[in-house]
Design an enzyme around this catalytic site. Structure first.
Site, PDB file in Angstrom:
ATOM      1  N   HIS B  12       6.273  -4.579 -43.285  1.00  0.00           N
ATOM      2  CA  HIS B  12       5.549  -3.688 -42.385  1.00  0.00           C
ATOM      3  C   HIS B  12       4.058  -4.007 -42.328  1.00  0.00           C
ATOM      4  O   HIS B  12       3.456  -4.072 -41.261  1.00  0.00           O
ATOM      5  CB  HIS B  12       5.757  -2.232 -42.811  1.00  0.00           C
ATOM      6  CG  HIS B  12       5.144  -1.260 -41.855  1.00  0.00           C
ATOM      7  ND1 HIS B  12       3.794  -0.980 -41.839  1.00  0.00           N
ATOM      8  CD2 HIS B  12       5.687  -0.523 -40.858  1.00  0.00           C
ATOM      9  CE1 HIS B  12       3.544  -0.110 -40.873  1.00  0.00           C
ATOM     10  NE2 HIS B  12       4.679   0.187 -40.268  1.00  0.00           N
ATOM     11  N   GLY B  76      14.730   2.151 -38.759  1.00  0.00           N
ATOM     12  CA  GLY B  76      14.153   3.046 -37.771  1.00  0.00           C
ATOM     13  C   GLY B  76      13.721   2.227 -36.575  1.00  0.00           C
ATOM     14  O   GLY B  76      14.229   1.142 -36.327  1.00  0.00           O
ATOM     15  N   HIS B  78      11.127   0.477 -36.019  1.00  0.00           N
ATOM     16  CA  HIS B  78      10.588  -0.860 -36.290  1.00  0.00           C
ATOM     17  C   HIS B  78      11.692  -1.912 -36.283  1.00  0.00           C
ATOM     18  O   HIS B  78      11.516  -3.004 -35.758  1.00  0.00           O
ATOM     19  CB  HIS B  78       9.892  -0.895 -37.655  1.00  0.00           C
ATOM     20  CG  HIS B  78       8.605  -0.117 -37.689  1.00  0.00           C
ATOM     21  ND1 HIS B  78       7.759  -0.039 -36.619  1.00  0.00           N
ATOM     22  CD2 HIS B  78       8.018   0.597 -38.680  1.00  0.00           C
ATOM     23  CE1 HIS B  78       6.703   0.694 -36.939  1.00  0.00           C
ATOM     24  NE2 HIS B  78       6.843   1.106 -38.176  1.00  0.00           N
TER      25      HIS B  78
END
Lengths: 124, 124
Positions: B12, B76, B78
């Site tokens: 991330h 999710g 992302h």
């Protein structure tokens, strides 16, 4: 009355409910491996319950000790600032509750060894 | 010329540079266990390089195949939207590069077993 502390798996949270599924699998895995152990999920944002709400619910159930496991890979602001602030607040609000916290799971070498094993075994 | 694909550990990203340390440990672990394997890090946001930049750098080094490993716990937006969009764009931009992707590491049971082992072994 020497019951183990309730485990709180504390994750970031996301808008998509599916995001929490692996954490639910971890909860089930822990409950299966140690019957009677109380394991709950809590989230920093975007999902319920929050950590304070989770702790309140556990107090209502009679828990006297909790151990919070941050399910985060890296140590950024969430773990360096948000999480310690939440813990300090909880300890102030519930002085008789024994609140422990482990390191983030991303600090555990065994976790990265498992990831490395999987990457290398998936073939090149 | 049957070299294994370069591995891209795709995380991330965060503002704090320390956040990436566990991913760097994973890179070192993989390189140590499979000498000669190319392993690089790339990030969705807040850290460099981005996935497209990382792929460009690998192409310049002569890589013909990459395997992207999403270092995310949950699935999710992302992973459901951002990541597939990035992959589609990369495949369009580099039609001769073989781009594979694994599931997110949070989908691998072995990872959660390692976490459960650690939680239960830290004593109650």
């Amino acid at each position: 009355m020497n019951t183990p502390p309730a485990i709180i798996l504390f994750g970031h949270g996301a808008r998509d409910p599916q995001w929490a599924e692996p954490m639910l699998r971890l909860k089930a895995m822990l409950e299966q491996r140690q019957p009677g152990l109380i394991v709950e999920l809590a989230f920093l944002e975007l999902m319920a319950p929050t950590l304070p709400d989770c702790v309140s619910q556990l107090l209502e159930r009679g828990c006297t000790a909790v151990k919070v496991v941050p399910v985060f890979f890296g140590k950024g602001a969430h773990l360096k600032k948000d999480f310690p602030a939440l813990l300090a607040e909880l300890r102030q609000q519930h002085p008789r509750l024994n609140i422990a916290a482990t390191d983030a799971v991303g600090q555990w070498d065994a976790v990265w060894r498992a990831i490395a094993d999987e990457i290398l075994s998936q073939g090149q």
